[in-house]
Design a protein around this motif. Structure first.
Motif, PDB file in Angstrom:
ATOM      1  N   LEU A  73     133.493 -54.857 -38.887  1.00 20.36           N
ATOM      2  CA  LEU A  73     132.263 -54.439 -39.551  1.00 20.36           C
ATOM      3  C   LEU A  73     131.056 -54.656 -38.650  1.00 20.36           C
ATOM      4  CD1 LEU A  73     133.002 -55.811 -43.139  1.00 20.36           C
ATOM      5  CD2 LEU A  73     132.893 -53.405 -42.447  1.00 20.36           C
ATOM      6  N   ILE A  74     131.052 -55.773 -37.918  1.00 22.87           N
ATOM      7  CA  ILE A  74     129.960 -56.026 -36.971  1.00 22.87           C
ATOM      8  C   ILE A  74     129.963 -54.972 -35.873  1.00 22.87           C
ATOM      9  CG2 ILE A  74     129.147 -57.597 -35.159  1.00 22.87           C
ATOM     10  CD1 ILE A  74     130.093 -59.915 -36.984  1.00 22.87           C
ATOM     11  N   GLY A  75     131.154 -54.665 -35.362  1.00 19.43           N
ATOM     12  CA  GLY A  75     131.267 -53.641 -34.325  1.00 19.43           C
ATOM     13  C   GLY A  75     130.791 -52.287 -34.818  1.00 19.43           C
ATOM     14  N   LEU A  76     131.143 -51.977 -36.064  1.00 18.96           N
ATOM     15  CA  LEU A  76     130.694 -50.719 -36.663  1.00 18.96           C
ATOM     16  C   LEU A  76     129.181 -50.680 -36.761  1.00 18.96           C
ATOM     17  CD1 LEU A  76     131.404 -48.049 -38.142  1.00 18.96           C
ATOM     18  CD2 LEU A  76     131.509 -49.369 -40.265  1.00 18.96           C
ATOM     19  N   GLY A  77     128.606 -51.783 -37.196  1.00 22.85           N
ATOM     20  CA  GLY A  77     127.160 -51.841 -37.336  1.00 22.85           C
ATOM     21  C   GLY A  77     126.443 -51.756 -36.003  1.00 22.85           C
ATOM     22  N   VAL A  78     126.941 -52.498 -35.011  1.00 24.72           N
ATOM     23  CA  VAL A  78     126.300 -52.524 -33.700  1.00 24.72           C
ATOM     24  C   VAL A  78     126.445 -51.176 -32.986  1.00 24.72           C
ATOM     25  CG1 VAL A  78     126.385 -53.551 -31.398  1.00 24.72           C
ATOM     26  CG2 VAL A  78     126.524 -55.013 -33.431  1.00 24.72           C
ATOM     27  N   ALA A  79     127.652 -50.608 -33.043  1.00 25.46           N
ATOM     28  CA  ALA A  79     127.901 -49.353 -32.328  1.00 25.46           C
ATOM     29  C   ALA A  79     127.239 -48.158 -33.006  1.00 25.46           C
ATOM     30  CB  ALA A  79     129.402 -49.105 -32.224  1.00 25.46           C
ATOM     31  N   GLY A  80     127.272 -48.131 -34.333  1.00 25.53           N
ATOM     32  CA  GLY A  80     126.726 -46.987 -35.055  1.00 25.53           C
ATOM     33  C   GLY A  80     125.290 -47.170 -35.469  1.00 25.53           C
ATOM     34  N   LEU A  81     125.081 -48.112 -36.380  1.00 27.33           N
ATOM     35  CA  LEU A  81     123.739 -48.315 -36.917  1.00 27.33           C
ATOM     36  C   LEU A  81     122.786 -48.818 -35.847  1.00 27.33           C
ATOM     37  CD1 LEU A  81     122.125 -48.173 -39.566  1.00 27.33           C
ATOM     38  CD2 LEU A  81     122.635 -50.590 -39.892  1.00 27.33           C
ATOM     39  N   GLY A  82     123.282 -49.742 -35.000  1.00 28.95           N
ATOM     40  CA  GLY A  82     122.427 -50.288 -33.957  1.00 28.95           C
ATOM     41  C   GLY A  82     121.944 -49.212 -33.001  1.00 28.95           C
ATOM     42  N   ALA A  83     122.851 -48.314 -32.617  1.00 27.46           N
ATOM     43  CA  ALA A  83     122.485 -47.228 -31.699  1.00 27.46           C
ATOM     44  C   ALA A  83     121.500 -46.269 -32.354  1.00 27.46           C
ATOM     45  CB  ALA A  83     123.742 -46.481 -31.259  1.00 27.46           C
ATOM     46  N   LEU A  84     121.708 -45.979 -33.631  1.00 27.58           N
ATOM     47  CA  LEU A  84     120.812 -45.082 -34.352  1.00 27.58           C
ATOM     48  C   LEU A  84     119.409 -45.659 -34.433  1.00 27.58           C
ATOM     49  CD1 LEU A  84     120.269 -42.602 -36.154  1.00 27.58           C
ATOM     50  CD2 LEU A  84     121.056 -43.974 -38.108  1.00 27.58           C
ATOM     51  N   ILE A  85     119.336 -46.925 -34.785  1.00 26.60           N
ATOM     52  CA  ILE A  85     118.034 -47.566 -34.944  1.00 26.60           C
ATOM     53  C   ILE A  85     117.324 -47.693 -33.598  1.00 26.60           C
ATOM     54  CG2 ILE A  85     116.903 -49.739 -35.567  1.00 26.60           C
ATOM     55  CD1 ILE A  85     119.007 -50.035 -37.769  1.00 26.60           C
ATOM     56  N   ALA A  86     118.102 -47.964 -32.543  1.00 27.43           N
ATOM     57  CA  ALA A  86     117.507 -48.147 -31.221  1.00 27.43           C
ATOM     58  C   ALA A  86     116.817 -46.887 -30.714  1.00 27.43           C
ATOM     59  CB  ALA A  86     118.582 -48.582 -30.227  1.00 27.43           C
ATOM     60  N   SER A  87     117.172 -45.745 -31.272  1.00 23.81           N
ATOM     61  CA  SER A  87     116.592 -44.481 -30.824  1.00 23.81           C
ATOM     62  C   SER A  87     115.227 -44.198 -31.453  1.00 23.81           C
ATOM     63  CB  SER A  87     117.548 -43.320 -31.147  1.00 23.81           C
ATOM     64  OG  SER A  87     117.698 -43.169 -32.562  1.00 23.81           O
ATOM     65  N   SER A  88     114.797 -45.029 -32.359  1.00 31.06           N
ATOM     66  CA  SER A  88     113.530 -44.790 -33.052  1.00 31.06           C
ATOM     67  C   SER A  88     112.707 -46.068 -33.122  1.00 31.06           C
ATOM     68  CB  SER A  88     113.792 -44.269 -34.471  1.00 31.06           C
ATOM     69  OG  SER A  88     112.606 -44.266 -35.242  1.00 31.06           O
ATOM     70  N   GLU A  89     111.496 -46.030 -32.591  1.00 27.06           N
ATOM     71  CA  GLU A  89     110.619 -47.195 -32.645  1.00 27.06           C
ATOM     72  C   GLU A  89     110.250 -47.542 -34.091  1.00 27.06           C
ATOM     73  OE1 GLU A  89     107.231 -46.810 -30.174  1.00 27.06           O
ATOM     74  OE2 GLU A  89     108.378 -46.614 -28.309  1.00 27.06           O
ATOM     75  N   VAL A  90     110.119 -46.504 -34.920  1.00 27.40           N
ATOM     76  CA  VAL A  90     109.786 -46.746 -36.331  1.00 27.40           C
ATOM     77  C   VAL A  90     110.913 -47.497 -37.022  1.00 27.40           C
ATOM     78  CG1 VAL A  90     109.300 -45.661 -38.549  1.00 27.40           C
ATOM     79  CG2 VAL A  90     108.282 -44.735 -36.460  1.00 27.40           C
ATOM     80  N   LEU A  91     112.149 -47.046 -36.766  1.00 29.00           N
ATOM     81  CA  LEU A  91     113.295 -47.722 -37.379  1.00 29.00           C
ATOM     82  C   LEU A  91     113.439 -49.145 -36.858  1.00 29.00           C
ATOM     83  CD1 LEU A  91     116.010 -44.895 -37.465  1.00 29.00           C
ATOM     84  CD2 LEU A  91     114.729 -45.867 -39.390  1.00 29.00           C
ATOM     85  N   ILE A  92     113.183 -49.352 -35.561  1.00 29.18           N
ATOM     86  CA  ILE A  92     113.242 -50.706 -35.005  1.00 29.18           C
ATOM     87  C   ILE A  92     112.239 -51.609 -35.711  1.00 29.18           C
ATOM     88  CG2 ILE A  92     112.699 -52.098 -32.965  1.00 29.18           C
ATOM     89  CD1 ILE A  92     113.951 -49.993 -31.242  1.00 29.18           C
ATOM     90  N   ALA A  93     111.030 -51.079 -35.923  1.00 28.54           N
ATOM     91  CA  ALA A  93     110.000 -51.864 -36.603  1.00 28.54           C
ATOM     92  C   ALA A  93     110.416 -52.179 -38.033  1.00 28.54           C
ATOM     93  CB  ALA A  93     108.675 -51.102 -36.596  1.00 28.54           C
ATOM     94  N   MET A  94     110.972 -51.181 -38.729  1.00 28.85           N
ATOM     95  CA  MET A  94     111.384 -51.384 -40.119  1.00 28.85           C
ATOM     96  C   MET A  94     112.502 -52.427 -40.221  1.00 28.85           C
ATOM     97  SD  MET A  94     111.359 -47.447 -41.513  1.00 28.85           S
ATOM     98  CE  MET A  94     112.143 -47.902 -43.062  1.00 28.85           C
ATOM     99  N   VAL A  95     113.497 -52.311 -39.341  1.00 30.54           N
ATOM    100  CA  VAL A  95     114.619 -53.244 -39.382  1.00 30.54           C
ATOM    101  C   VAL A  95     114.174 -54.649 -38.980  1.00 30.54           C
ATOM    102  CG1 VAL A  95     116.796 -53.834 -38.260  1.00 30.54           C
ATOM    103  CG2 VAL A  95     116.406 -51.516 -39.058  1.00 30.54           C
TER     104      VAL A  95
END
Length: 207
Positions: free
Chosen positions: A53-75
């Protein structure tokens, strides 16, 4: 400090703080450890489930969020708030501690024990919030190998905790039947959570 050691340590502290709260899964592993029934396979299932689950979050969600400064700020802000709430909850548990009781009976067959273990793991909505959303989301603060180190640190916390709890159950049982032991543990969890929350806010407002 090594540029990879710092995120690995952050992941380890975060994962450890999230996983150590009293819950049905921990009580189940403790019980099976006391009974010395299927301890290795059950601890492995719990640890590997967290790692996946951590790998899924880091590989998928983490990569998605890293592509957006707004999402990084929100998270980052949301994660800081979430950790702060967890810190308050742990502090409340520390002020009103209760012992962890492990029943003296449990599922006898391996199949029954595995099914129960999977139910405790995947039917708990908090496991998705903790591993996929929180750990995966906060991993977006790191890039490349540092993000991998953060994930490995968080995964390591699960392996250390479950195997330590399962095989150390007979030693830990007298200790964690005492509310004072949980007072200390929850107090430490509250401090770690609060420190991580403050660290996120500091990095956000100084970056």
């Amino acid at each position: 400090m090594s540029p990879f050691l710092a995120p690995a340590l952050a992941g380890l502290l975060l994962g450890g703080s999230l996983i150590m709260a009293i819950g049905a899964q921990n009580a189940f592993i403790l019980r099976q450890g006391l009974l010395r029934q299927h301890v290795f396979i059950l601890c492995l299932i719990c640890a590997l489930s967290d790692a996946a689950l951590i790998g899924l979050g880091v590989a998928g969600l983490g990569a998605l969020i890293a592509s957006s400064e707004v999402l990084i700020a929100m998270v980052t802000l949301g994660g800081a708030a979430f950790l702060a709430v967890y810190a308050v909850m742990a502090l409340r548990r520390a002020l009103r501690p209760s012992g962890l009781e492990a029943a003296k009976t449990g599922p006898g067959s391996l199949k029954a024990a595995v099914l129960m273990c999977l139910a405790f793991t995947f039917l708990n909505p908090h496991v998705y919030l903790d591993t996929v959303l929180l750990v995966g989301g906060l991993s977006a603060r790191y890039e490349g190998t540092a993000r991998l180190a953060f994930a490995v640190g968080a995964m390591s916390a699960s392996f250390l905790w479950f195997f330590g709890l399962g095989y150390g159950a007979r030693v830990l049982e007298p200790l964690f039947k005492k509310p004072s032991a949980w007072r200390v543990l929850d107090g430490l969890i509250a401090l770690v959570m609060a420190a991580l929350s403050a660290s996120l806010l500091t990095r956000f407002f100084t970056s």
